[in-house]
Design a protein around this motif. Structure first.
Motif, short mmCIF file in Angstrom:
data_model
loop_
_atom_site.label_atom_id
_atom_site.label_comp_id
_atom_site.label_asym_id
_atom_site.label_seq_id
_atom_site.Cartn_x
_atom_site.Cartn_y
_atom_site.Cartn_z
N MET A 120 0.12 40.53 17.90
CA MET A 120 0.19 40.98 16.51
C MET A 120 1.47 41.78 16.28
N ALA A 121 1.78 42.67 17.22
CA ALA A 121 3.02 43.45 17.10
C ALA A 121 4.24 42.54 17.15
N ALA A 122 4.20 41.54 18.04
CA ALA A 122 5.32 40.61 18.16
C ALA A 122 5.53 39.82 16.88
N LEU A 123 4.44 39.30 16.33
CA LEU A 123 4.57 38.52 15.09
C LEU A 123 5.13 39.38 13.96
N PHE A 124 4.73 40.64 13.93
CA PHE A 124 5.25 41.55 12.90
C PHE A 124 6.76 41.73 13.05
N VAL A 125 7.20 42.03 14.27
CA VAL A 125 8.63 42.24 14.51
C VAL A 125 9.42 40.96 14.26
N TRP A 126 8.94 39.85 14.81
CA TRP A 126 9.64 38.58 14.60
C TRP A 126 9.70 38.23 13.12
N ARG A 127 8.59 38.44 12.42
CA ARG A 127 8.53 38.05 11.01
C ARG A 127 9.54 38.84 10.17
N ILE A 128 9.58 40.16 10.35
CA ILE A 128 10.47 40.95 9.50
C ILE A 128 11.94 40.77 9.89
N THR A 129 12.21 40.25 11.10
CA THR A 129 13.60 39.97 11.48
C THR A 129 13.99 38.52 11.22
N THR A 130 13.10 37.74 10.64
CA THR A 130 13.38 36.33 10.38
C THR A 130 14.67 36.12 9.58
N PRO A 131 14.94 36.89 8.51
CA PRO A 131 16.21 36.68 7.78
C PRO A 131 17.44 36.83 8.66
N ILE A 132 17.36 37.68 9.68
CA ILE A 132 18.50 37.84 10.59
C ILE A 132 18.74 36.56 11.36
N TRP A 133 17.67 35.94 11.87
CA TRP A 133 17.82 34.74 12.69
C TRP A 133 18.24 33.54 11.85
N ARG A 134 18.00 33.60 10.56
CA ARG A 134 18.52 32.54 9.70
C ARG A 134 19.98 32.76 9.36
N ALA A 135 20.43 34.01 9.37
CA ALA A 135 21.79 34.33 8.95
C ALA A 135 22.81 34.18 10.08
N LEU A 136 22.37 34.36 11.32
CA LEU A 136 23.31 34.30 12.44
C LEU A 136 23.90 32.90 12.62
N LYS A 137 25.11 32.84 13.10
CA LYS A 137 25.78 31.56 13.32
C LYS A 137 25.21 30.84 14.54
N TYR A 138 24.87 31.60 15.58
CA TYR A 138 24.32 31.01 16.80
C TYR A 138 23.00 31.71 17.16
N PRO A 139 21.98 31.52 16.37
CA PRO A 139 20.74 32.27 16.59
C PRO A 139 20.02 31.93 17.88
N ILE A 140 19.98 30.64 18.25
CA ILE A 140 19.26 30.25 19.47
C ILE A 140 19.97 30.77 20.70
N THR A 141 21.29 30.61 20.74
CA THR A 141 22.07 31.12 21.87
C THR A 141 21.92 32.64 21.99
N THR A 142 21.96 33.33 20.86
CA THR A 142 21.81 34.79 20.87
C THR A 142 20.45 35.20 21.39
N SER A 143 19.41 34.51 20.95
CA SER A 143 18.06 34.86 21.38
C SER A 143 17.87 34.61 22.87
N ILE A 144 18.46 33.54 23.39
CA ILE A 144 18.37 33.26 24.82
C ILE A 144 19.08 34.34 25.62
N ALA A 145 20.26 34.75 25.16
CA ALA A 145 21.01 35.81 25.85
C ALA A 145 20.20 37.11 25.88
#
Length: 357
Positions: free
Chosen positions: A124-149
């Motif tokens: 539940m805590a994870a979904l909350f954090v991921w959900r409110i940061t969703t706009p960031i992951w849409r805005a980044l140029k390399y979101p998947i690479t950044t998340s893996i790092a």
């Protein structure tokens, strides 16, 4: 190439439900309940193999779906109300009550650590954090690479368990990839050749886990310790390599499982609409069986038979907790309307599904 089946959907005035996703939720919820139930028997080789196989991909599977269903999150007033009522409130109810239950039976945690989730409320805590940061992951140029790092590097440093941050950051790539999935990409998984290969991959992984997991350190599958922390005890390079392997295995097995999920509506579709309550409630069943009735201790001497019985009972319990009567009874508790807390939103509801599971 065989023709791909479209993803069937049903719509209502307030949200869209896709049968394929509800079917996926049903099957992954069975894995969640079975996996949590087998935790009591991981010292037995028979249960350890099944547990390892489930934990290798069931959360990546679940998180990918959660990322996909959150792709429309923009942070408007309606969506904020939704995440408070379906994530924040359930988190507080489940975490506080479960810590109190554990404290009653085991005298721990002491002191209470309500912002440091001890068990299933971490999601539940994870979904909350991921959900409110969703706009960031849409805005980044390399979101998947950044998340893996981030996932690979977080195990190198001490991160406090506030809102389960180590696990949130460790599992982050699965959520970000889910955000960037499309209906067409899910439909590609329905190709007959991919489904055959997926079945072979999952079966092979099961055989491998069942055969070789006796010597593995299962704490790697929890995604929460530092690499150099007991019992992992890995140097930085070993830790990054092991986490990288888990990411690859998680993605491969999660997509293989998603490939095998039925596309059409069935009884699993209806059950899959109510996995939220099963997730929140099954932990209480396990705690009571473990501490009040000592069921798992009593089953321990029976070895493989105990593991088999546990899997069967866990499957039955999961299905019972996904019945409509359960959602009817517990919806006012776990999904309160909270009209007293929020302003009236003048904008009409949009037909998007942002349910937490």
């Amino acid at each position: 190439m065989s023709q791909l089946d479209p993803l069937p959907q049903t719509t209502s005035a307030t949200k869209e439900r896709v049968a394929y996703l509800d079917n996926a939720r049903y099957w992954v919820m069975l894995l969640v309940v079975i996996g949590h139930s087998l935790t009591q028997f991981t010292q037995m080789d028979s249960a350890r193999g099944v547990y390892t196989w489930i934990y290798a991909f069931h959360m990546p599977f679940f998180i990918l779906i959660s990322g996909y269903t959150a792709r429309h999150y923009m942070g408007d007033a309606r969506q904020v109300r939704r995440i408070v009522s379906t994530l924040v409130v359930p988190y507080l109810i489940v975490e506080i009550s479960m810590q109190m239950i554990l404290r009653y039976y085991t005298d721990s945690p002491d002191p209470y650590m309500f912002l440091s989730p001890q068990w299933l409320a971490w999601f539940m805590a994870a979904l909350f954090v991921w959900r409110i940061t969703t706009p960031i992951w849409r805005a980044l140029k390399y979101p998947i690479t950044t998340s893996i790092a981030i996932s690979l590097l977080v195990g190198l440093i001490e991160v406090p368990n506030v809102l389960a941050l180590p696990k949130i950051l460790g599992f982050l790539p699965f959520y970000v990839v889910g955000l960037h999935m499309t209906r067409e990409r899910f439909e590609m998984l329905a190709d007959t050749r991919i489904r055959i290969a997926s079945f072979a991959v999952l079966a092979g992984a099961f055989w491998y886990c069942y055969t070789y997991s006796s010597g593995w350190t299962l704490d790697w599958l929890l995604w929460k310790q530092r690499y150099d922390e007991d019992p992992l005890l890995a140097d930085p390079l070993e830790g990054v390599m092991q986490r990288g392997e888990l990411l690859v295995v998680g993605f491969v097995l999660a997509f293989a499982a998603l490939s095998l999920v039925p596309r059409g509506r069935s009884w699993t579709t209806r059950m899959g609409e109510r996995t939220f309550y099963c997730y929140l409630l099954h932990g209480y069943v396990i705690l009571i069986l473990r501490h009040e009735f000592e069921v798992f201790d009593r089953l321990q001497p029976y070895g493989a038979e105990a593991a088999l019985v546990t899997i069967i009972v866990a499957t039955v319990v999961a299905n019972l907790l996904m019945l409509k009567i359960v959602s009817t009874v517990f919806r006012p508790i776990f999904e309160p309307r909270l009209t007293w807390l929020f302003r009236t939103d003048p904008t009409p509801a949009k037909p998007k599904d942002i349910s937490p599971t």
